[in-house]
Design an enzyme around this catalytic site. Sequence first.
Site, PDB file in Angstrom:
ATOM      1  N   ASP A 157     -23.955  17.331 -24.486  1.00  0.00           N
ATOM      2  CA  ASP A 157     -23.417  17.358 -25.157  1.00  0.00           C
ATOM      3  C   ASP A 157     -23.164  15.978 -26.366  1.00  0.00           C
ATOM      4  O   ASP A 157     -22.404  15.624 -25.950  1.00  0.00           O
ATOM      5  CB  ASP A 157     -22.159  18.490 -25.075  1.00  0.00           C
ATOM      6  CG  ASP A 157     -22.063  19.915 -24.769  1.00  0.00           C
ATOM      7  OD1 ASP A 157     -23.362  20.299 -23.945  1.00  0.00           O
ATOM      8  OD2 ASP A 157     -21.480  19.896 -23.549  1.00  0.00           O
ATOM      9  N   HIS A 186     -28.954  17.189 -21.367  1.00  0.00           N
ATOM     10  CA  HIS A 186     -28.548  16.626 -22.309  1.00  0.00           C
ATOM     11  C   HIS A 186     -27.557  16.568 -21.819  1.00  0.00           C
ATOM     12  O   HIS A 186     -26.631  17.485 -21.127  1.00  0.00           O
ATOM     13  CB  HIS A 186     -28.586  17.256 -23.151  1.00  0.00           C
ATOM     14  CG  HIS A 186     -28.027  18.938 -23.914  1.00  0.00           C
ATOM     15  ND1 HIS A 186     -28.766  19.512 -23.506  1.00  0.00           N
ATOM     16  CD2 HIS A 186     -26.628  19.198 -23.770  1.00  0.00           C
ATOM     17  CE1 HIS A 186     -28.820  20.862 -23.582  1.00  0.00           C
ATOM     18  NE2 HIS A 186     -27.184  20.210 -23.770  1.00  0.00           N
ATOM     19  N   ARG A 234     -18.997  27.922 -25.054  1.00  0.00           N
ATOM     20  CA  ARG A 234     -18.173  26.532 -24.549  1.00  0.00           C
ATOM     21  C   ARG A 234     -17.176  26.086 -25.924  1.00  0.00           C
ATOM     22  O   ARG A 234     -17.256  26.446 -27.080  1.00  0.00           O
ATOM     23  CB  ARG A 234     -19.371  25.712 -25.451  1.00  0.00           C
ATOM     24  CG  ARG A 234     -19.282  23.747 -24.864  1.00  0.00           C
ATOM     25  CD  ARG A 234     -20.652  23.197 -25.447  1.00  0.00           C
ATOM     26  NE  ARG A 234     -20.505  22.822 -26.554  1.00  0.00           N
ATOM     27  CZ  ARG A 234     -21.518  21.991 -27.666  1.00  0.00           C
ATOM     28  NH1 ARG A 234     -22.734  21.592 -26.700  1.00  0.00           N
ATOM     29  NH2 ARG A 234     -21.133  21.817 -28.335  1.00  0.00           N
ATOM     30  N   HIS A 274     -26.477  18.018 -18.033  1.00  0.00           N
ATOM     31  CA  HIS A 274     -26.712  19.450 -18.015  1.00  0.00           C
ATOM     32  C   HIS A 274     -28.193  20.132 -18.822  1.00  0.00           C
ATOM     33  O   HIS A 274     -28.511  19.372 -19.235  1.00  0.00           O
ATOM     34  CB  HIS A 274     -25.700  20.262 -18.144  1.00  0.00           C
ATOM     35  CG  HIS A 274     -25.099  20.204 -19.455  1.00  0.00           C
ATOM     36  ND1 HIS A 274     -24.282  19.118 -19.838  1.00  0.00           N
ATOM     37  CD2 HIS A 274     -24.932  21.239 -20.687  1.00  0.00           C
ATOM     38  CE1 HIS A 274     -23.895  19.246 -21.352  1.00  0.00           C
ATOM     39  NE2 HIS A 274     -24.615  20.671 -22.003  1.00  0.00           N
TER      40      HIS A 274
END
Length: 302
Positions: free
Chosen positions: A104, A102, A272, A257
Amino acid sequence: MTVTDTTTAISVSKVTARIGAEVTGVDLNRELDQGTVAALRAAVNEHKALVFRDVDLDDAGQERFARQFGPLTTAHPTVPSQPGAPNVLPVDSEDGRANQWHTDVTFVLNPPQLSTLRSIVVPPYGGETLIANSAAAYRDLPAPLRAFADTLWAVHTNDYDYAVPPESLDEEEKERRAVFTSVAYETVHPVVRVHPLTGERGLYIGGFAQRIAGLSKGESRDILRLLQSYVTRPENVLRWRWAPGQLVLFDNRITQHYAIDNYDDQPRRLNRVTVAGDIPVGIDGTASHSVKGDASHYTPLA
């Protein structure tokens, strides 16, 4: 590559031929000068993902580092942040595992431009993060397929097939999924996105891309699977093995990622922080458009 300014010498060393570089000579514990930030921006434009070892940062330090590239998003449109840190999303194995390719938050109109991940708890084995270069994937496409992809738009949504059917979820997992989809988002993005700084074209798809606009789910699935296979070619992928005290910065506009679920029941946690991004634009200059969901509480328009 070595870049020198008045305060520091930055060394940028490739990790693989197509994606990833390790950066040394930068003290992330201080406010960086403009020359250093420009050098890091140039490096991430070229290498798509930058790795920093031996980083001694707390949440505030990670936020400070990320903010030097632009205003921050909040942690997530629907998922709660780290307590007391509204810009920090704990990526914790106890709350689920993102073992699907995916980019983000592509289900909102202007997804993050940059993502930072900082290692908090590292399992004794496994737990690597894969990061793929979607510009290299686009260049790998045969010319007829590339021309076809240039014409396509994809519908991205947070209400998607997470590769795990609902009937196989336990109650805790069902609750997490309900939080994730508590506000429905749907946005139409170009399948081929033009990077606003480099002009590179990249395949802008991944797990949140559920359907090709104008096509059936079955037709969409076949096309997306074919295009995705170029993104995840091993030559286009960095496989990063985490160690304590590391930070990875990657360009969310031109990468995908995947967090590998290969560490049994060992704890794994990364924090994150993401930098607000612009509205994606296709090769003809047409911008993405929102179909459903207001994400203004999550990210400013950049």
